[in-house]
Design an enzyme around this catalytic site. Structure first.
Site, PDB file in Angstrom:
ATOM      1  N   GLY A  63       0.801  -1.226   0.000  1.00 26.29           N
ATOM      2  CA  GLY A  63       0.000   0.000   0.000  1.00 26.29           C
ATOM      3  C   GLY A  63       0.833   1.275   0.000  1.00 26.29           C
ATOM      4  N   ARG A  77       5.237 -15.174  -5.020  1.00 32.37           N
ATOM      5  CA  ARG A  77       5.769 -15.798  -3.799  1.00 32.37           C
ATOM      6  C   ARG A  77       4.604 -16.377  -3.018  1.00 32.37           C
ATOM      7  NH1 ARG A  77       3.412 -11.872  -0.677  1.00 32.37           N
ATOM      8  NH2 ARG A  77       3.666  -9.773  -1.472  1.00 32.37           N
TER       9      ARG A  77
HETATM   10  P1  ADP Z   1       0.236  -2.960  -3.052  1.00 30.75           P
HETATM   11  O1  ADP Z   1       1.085  -3.753  -3.992  1.00 30.75           O
HETATM   12  O2  ADP Z   1       0.912  -1.705  -2.571  1.00 30.75           O
HETATM   13  O3  ADP Z   1      -0.334  -3.765  -1.953  1.00 30.75           O
HETATM   14  P2  ADP Z   1      -2.143  -3.187  -4.695  1.00 30.75           P
HETATM   15  O4  ADP Z   1      -2.112  -2.804  -6.108  1.00 30.75           O
HETATM   16  O5  ADP Z   1      -2.097  -4.638  -4.358  1.00 30.75           O
HETATM   17  O6  ADP Z   1      -0.974  -2.412  -3.920  1.00 30.75           O
HETATM   18  O7  ADP Z   1      -3.419  -2.541  -4.011  1.00 30.75           O
HETATM   19  C1  ADP Z   1      -3.620  -2.560  -2.617  1.00 30.75           C
HETATM   20  C2  ADP Z   1      -5.069  -2.293  -2.261  1.00 30.75           C
HETATM   21  O8  ADP Z   1      -5.493  -1.013  -2.752  1.00 30.75           O
HETATM   22  C3  ADP Z   1      -6.050  -3.251  -2.880  1.00 30.75           C
HETATM   23  O9  ADP Z   1      -6.185  -4.392  -2.107  1.00 30.75           O
HETATM   24  C4  ADP Z   1      -7.317  -2.431  -2.909  1.00 30.75           C
HETATM   25  O10 ADP Z   1      -7.917  -2.400  -1.655  1.00 30.75           O
HETATM   26  C5  ADP Z   1      -6.839  -1.051  -3.202  1.00 30.75           C
HETATM   27  N1  ADP Z   1      -6.896  -0.769  -4.633  1.00 30.75           N
HETATM   28  C6  ADP Z   1      -5.940  -1.046  -5.540  1.00 30.75           C
HETATM   29  N2  ADP Z   1      -6.309  -0.663  -6.788  1.00 30.75           N
HETATM   30  C7  ADP Z   1      -7.537  -0.105  -6.663  1.00 30.75           C
HETATM   31  C8  ADP Z   1      -8.455   0.508  -7.590  1.00 30.75           C
HETATM   32  N3  ADP Z   1      -8.169   0.655  -8.877  1.00 30.75           N
HETATM   33  N4  ADP Z   1      -9.637   0.963  -7.108  1.00 30.75           N
HETATM   34  C9  ADP Z   1      -9.930   0.862  -5.796  1.00 30.75           C
HETATM   35  N5  ADP Z   1      -9.112   0.318  -4.887  1.00 30.75           N
HETATM   36  C10 ADP Z   1      -7.925  -0.169  -5.297  1.00 30.75           C
END
Ligand code: ADP
Length: 648
Positions: A165, A296
């Site tokens: 995040g 992973r």
């Molecule tokens: P990270 O790799 O930093 O964990 P992610 O891309 O996996 O980032 O996204 C983390 C969280 O952010 C997701 O689980 C979701 O809750 C929120 N999120 C990510 N992309 C979106 C989006 N396009 N719209 C709304 N929420 C999102």
């Protein structure tokens, strides 16, 4: 199968991998830093090698030292766990160049998914739906702002190298875009050394549903989905499998998309394809989009193990040792429902500030699986993620499993550090969560209720008073208490800054009367439980250092106060702003002579890769700033000193 492997990690995941190795008769080598010399994973492994200092960059991130340790001990393969070097393709190449096996995907598969922008482009090609947005190379702020406009607000800015995040900002309107971009880039540069971002459409009422995949380099299967929508600031808090409300059609569509993604990059080992799902109109086969693939084992893999009966670490070892996929898609099925809660040492009322401390008491309930890297007596050090354990339950239905989770959390006992247990318990009892009505905004919407400090009843205070006097257990044969007359003793406790005064009257037969201001309770020992005013209560007390902790569903901590010292503490709330934890001073916003108001932001401390704002506790004038940006400080170090309060 291998004879001996090295685990290039620490904490619960290193312990988790060692457990499966034991089951398979594989010998294990642990590596450890200075801080971890006496840790649980070191004790569990057959051999252990010290690889350097406490900072991750001096130990767990030192690929050369880890490979040398593997060679020196005769390990044939390296399991990376998660985090640290687990998704570092250069490390994979170095491991292979040294003639060792990396237990995980190939360097090229990791590279293909390493950056969110390239991964999205690749998935588009493979026919996997991706979130609408801009993931091109042009990083000019003007251009990015234009892209956001074209996508339509609200949008999400994401660091292409992101994880956990970090470097992520939601932007509601064009006017806020520049500032959000700036801060996302700053955070991305600090955390990943790469400030490139992509822009995505912000999905409405988003749910995070991910699919566990497993490949052998040619073929892949999926092990169904996990719902990780319960998040705080984009970090997962409670995960479950399967996803509530999932339909067969959508599960099939997501599973096929995930397998396509894995096969497109010749994936070997355990991986997770994360999707964002539009939860505003129920789950539909056309309402999910690829976000990223984690190459992973995930933190939350145990819920998948619970519902499928598969030991994912065993599969990792077997496939890495050259076996084909252990089973075909049609051999896999879902049994029951599972939850995992992440138990952290963190101060929830203080904005979930990571905490440290020696765990003077630690007990997990029999009724749950607890994956942990610590034992009673171990320390949660400031060097690493402050996770204490993952509590995992598995039941026949979601309802039953959720009740098991509540029970398991209520029976988990930790002393020596603040934890998020009360927060997790409230979440497990949340009506919307119970109804399966989850989305990533649930926690933020109800944060005030979820994060409130548990209120200690007068019954709990009475138990604390007994604990403080050491009256919580049966006395030994030589008791200090005379049996022929009631004995009265005074106790003073500190509960969250409030002074609690109690008078305890000891009576024969393990009975007590405790007076607290206006109220009084009659308490009696009843085996391992208590009777309070006639009613049976399950509760336990632990005295640890200068604290008594009462476990009665929630944990309530009381400080033991020397009654004579109470008066001296009256000067608290002084004007010294201290570092709440060890860290790096990132910025200081005030100079001597500045006038500040309560709540003003005075400085930023970076600790555990996150930034924490330090604010003024009262109005005043800055007298001294003993630190400068760039300084590394200890917990408790004075950062800003305000003038003595004006005398009116
Ligand atoms: P990270 O790799 O930093 O964990 P992610 O891309 O996996 O980032 O996204 C983390 C969280 O952010 C997701 O689980 C979701 O809750 C929120 N999120 C990510 N992309 C979106 C989006 N396009 N719209 C709304 N929420 C999102």
């Amino acid at each position: 199968m291998f004879h001996k492997i090295l685990i290039a990690n620490r904490g619960e995941i290193a312990c988790r991998v060692i457990e499966t190795c034991r089951k398979l008769g594989v010998a294990t080598v642990a590596v450890h830093s200075d801080a971890d010399a006496a840790s649980r994973h070191v004790a569990m492994a057959d051999e252990a090698v010290h690889i350097g200092g406490s900072k991750p960059s001096e130990s767990y991130l030192r690929g050369d030292a880890i490979i040398a340790a593997a060679k020196a001990t005769g390990a044939e393969a390296i399991h990376p766990g998660y985090g640290f070097l687990s998704e570092n393709p250069d490390f994979v190449e170095a491991v292979e160049a040294a003639g060792l096996v990396f237990i995980g995907p190939s360097a090229s598969a990791i590279r293909a998914m390493g950056f969110k922008d390239a991964a999205k482009a690749l998935m588009e090609e493979a026919g996997v739906p991706v979130v609408p947005g801009y993931h091109g190379a042009n990083q000019d702020p003007e251009h990015l702002a234009g892209a956001a406009e074209a996508i339509g607000y609200p949008v999400l800015i994401k660091a292409v190298a992101g994880g956990g995040g970090k470097g992520m900002r939601r932007v509601e309107r064009a006017a806020d875009f520049r500032e959000a971009l700036e801060s996302a880039r700053g955070e991305a540069a600090t955390a990943f050394g790469n400030e490139a971002v992509l822009i995505e459409k912000y999905v409405d009422k988003p749910r995070h549903i991910e699919v566990q995949v497993f490949g052998d380099g040619t073929r892949a299967v999926h092990l169904f989905e996990r719902d990780c929508s319960l998040q705080r600031r984009h970090q997962k808090v409670i995960e479950e499998a399967p996803a509530p409300g999932m339909t067969d059609a959508m599960r099939a569509a997501m599973g096929q998309a995930a397998v396509r993604a894995a096969e497109a990059i010749g994936y070997a080992g355990a991986g997770t394809v994360e999707f964002i799902v539009d939860g505003s109109r129920g789950l539909r086969p056309d309402g999910f989009w690829f976000m990223e693939m984690n190459t992973r084992l995930q933190v939350e893999h145990p819920v998948t193990e619970a519902i499928t009966g598969v030991d994912l670490v065993e599969w990792q070892l077997r496939v890495a040792a050259g076996e084909r996929l252990p089973c075909a898609q049609e051999d896999l099925s879902i049994t029951g429902h599972a939850f995992e809660a992440r138990l952290y040492a963190e101060d929830v009322p203080k904005g979930f500030l990571p905490a440290t401390g020696r765990l003077t008491h630690l007990r997990f309930p029999e009724c749950a699986r607890a994956d942990t890297g610590v034992r009673a007596g171990d320390e949660i050090s400031p060097w690493y993620d402050p996770m204490i354990a993952k509590i995992i339950v598995h039941g026949p239905t979601r309802d039953v499993a959720l009740r098991q989770l509540e029970q398991a959390l209520a029976r988990t006992e930790v002393a020596g550090s603040v934890t998020n247990l009360a927060f997790l318990r409230r979440l497990a009892g949340h009506a919307g969560f119970a109804a399966g009505d989850v989305d990533t905004g649930l926690i933020a919407r109800d944060l005030e209720v979820l994060a409130a400090v548990p209120v200690a009843s007068s019954q709990v205070m009475a138990l604390a008073a007994l604990g403080a006097l050491g009256l919580d257990r049966e006395p030994g044969p030589v008791s200090g208490f005379t049996l022929w007359a009631p004995l009265r003793r005074q106790v003073v406790l500190d509960h969250g800054g409030e002074v609690v005064r109690a008078v305890v009257e000891v009576r024969p037969g393990g009975r007590f009367r405790v007076e607290l201001g206006g109220t009084a309770h009659e308490l009696a020992r009843d085996g391992a439980r208590w009777r309070i005013d006639g009613a049976a209560v399950s509760a336990g007390m632990v005295v640890a250092g200068a604290e008594v902790i009462v476990f009665a569903g929630d944990a309530h901590t009381f400080g033991l106060v020397d009654p004579l010292a109470v008066a001296a503490a009256a000067g608290a709330g002084s004007g010294v702003i201290e570092a709440p934890m060890p860290g790096l001073v990132k910025a200081v916003f005030v100079a001597p002579g500045d006038r500040v108001a309560v709540g003003d932001r005075l400085a930023i401390l970076e600790a555990m890769k996150m930034e924490h704002s330090l604010t003024a506790g009262r109005d005043g004038v800055v007298a001294e700033v003993p630190v400068a940006p760039g300084a590394q400080v200890e917990a408790g170090a004075a950062l800003i000193v305000l003038d003595a309060e004006d005398v009116e």
